[in-house]
Design an enzyme around this catalytic site. Sequence first.
Site, PDB file in Angstrom:
ATOM      1  N   GLY A   1     -77.695 -60.976  62.204  1.00 12.19           N
ATOM      2  CA  GLY A   1     -79.213 -61.130  62.321  1.00 12.19           C
ATOM      3  C   GLY A   1     -80.111 -61.357  60.951  1.00 12.19           C
ATOM      4  O   GLY A   1     -79.206 -61.261  59.892  1.00 12.19           O
TER       5      GLY A   1
ATOM      6  N   ASP B   1     -71.281 -58.467  65.289  1.00  8.98           N
ATOM      7  CA  ASP B   1     -72.418 -59.220  66.134  1.00  8.98           C
ATOM      8  C   ASP B   1     -72.207 -59.782  67.248  1.00  8.98           C
ATOM      9  O   ASP B   1     -70.916 -60.650  67.198  1.00  8.98           O
ATOM     10  CB  ASP B   1     -73.117 -60.309  64.987  1.00  8.98           C
TER      11      ASP B   1
ATOM     12  N   GLY C   1     -78.290 -63.115  66.817  1.00  6.98           N
ATOM     13  CA  GLY C   1     -77.911 -63.333  65.337  1.00  6.98           C
ATOM     14  C   GLY C   1     -77.314 -64.845  65.349  1.00  6.98           C
ATOM     15  O   GLY C   1     -76.751 -65.326  66.197  1.00  6.98           O
TER      16      GLY C   1
ATOM     17  N   LEU D   1     -77.774 -51.503  63.151  1.00  5.99           N
ATOM     18  CA  LEU D   1     -79.148 -52.588  63.372  1.00  5.99           C
ATOM     19  C   LEU D   1     -78.960 -53.252  64.689  1.00  5.99           C
ATOM     20  O   LEU D   1     -80.060 -53.710  65.001  1.00  5.99           O
ATOM     21  CB  LEU D   1     -79.077 -53.398  62.096  1.00  5.99           C
TER      22      LEU D   1
ATOM     23  N   TYR E   1     -89.902 -51.201  74.113  1.00  4.63           N
ATOM     24  CA  TYR E   1     -89.036 -51.257  72.887  1.00  4.63           C
ATOM     25  C   TYR E   1     -89.403 -49.880  71.957  1.00  4.63           C
ATOM     26  O   TYR E   1     -88.296 -49.175  71.733  1.00  4.63           O
ATOM     27  CB  TYR E   1     -89.582 -52.344  72.188  1.00  4.63           C
TER      28      TYR E   1
END
Length: 327
Positions: free
Chosen positions: A10, A31, A36, A76, A149
Amino acid sequence: MKCLVTGAAGFVGSHLCTTLLEQGNEVWGLDDLSTGKKENLDHLNENACFHFKVGCISNENLLSELIKKVDIIYHLAAIVGVKRYVEDPVKVINVNVCYTSKLLEIAWKLGKKVVFTSTSEIYGKSEDIPFKVEGNRVYGPSTTNRWCYAVSKTADEHLCLGYAKRGLPIVILRYFNAYGPRADTSPYGGVITRFIYQALMGKPLTVHADGSQTRCFTYIDDIIKGTIEAGKRSEAEGKIFNLGNHREISILNLAHNILEISEIKGKIIFQPYEEFYGLSYEDIPRRSPDLSIAEQILDYFPIITLEEGLKKTLNWYKKRLCNQYSI
Ligand code: UDP
């Protein structure tokens, strides 16, 4: 140090992997390439200290295998981008809460330090400006998808602090509108790269509502510096930090700045929220960080001004988009 970066391909992940490697660490990047892009890591292909795995954080065997190898996890991987929260809250909760909960449990069982990336979205529409780490969170109703979120990251923060109480070394970082090269230019990306893309493609810049809403944008280099310090300093463990920038700007002024800096005589048009996000959206009128705790404990002082950061970002996209579209 041996580091695992989830969400490595990402925008933030790719910059974090690059800097960790430059500082002499060995890095495993994970990932699932759902959002990403492998090309974000192409410059690391030849680096013997970088190991990239395509896989989802829902894969517990893979997670355990990777976490066993490392000293620290920078977590992340998440569903990000406002349009995504509005469109698919199930995915947001599954990835950001369910899978993250498993990752934290594995890290705790294996006793591996975690740097968890949270968000300034967590403050919601609080009017208590600047947002202090211990300030209240103010959200709209659950019928407005936008808030899923913030709720997902709030649940994560509770999990992180819960595991900290059980002895896991963990640091929580709330990023304030990070931007820079490699950020998403699609409608799912943040406003700066949207505007830069629109300007360079000769399209009008779409300012939502009247553009009076404000943000404090943080250049990626400052975000990465703060993130790495958070991983290094034991005084940071068990704590939450705002990583942002004090400069507050309205979205309309941002659009004017981008046109001025790019020297493009583009147009600005005003677009109603519902035309872009649909009905399950509510905006945050002001967002600005209190950085005092990050200053004291992480020695975090953002140094890239908005003008400098916009120029750097614009130049990067100019090169990239000109090659892609021969403009
Ligand atoms: N925005 C805009 N035009 C766009 C994209 C975003 O005016 O093309 C506005 C958006 O409505 C919000 C602000 O820019 O008020 C910041 O949006 P972004 O998606 O970057 O992230 P947020 O800070 O809301 O999480």
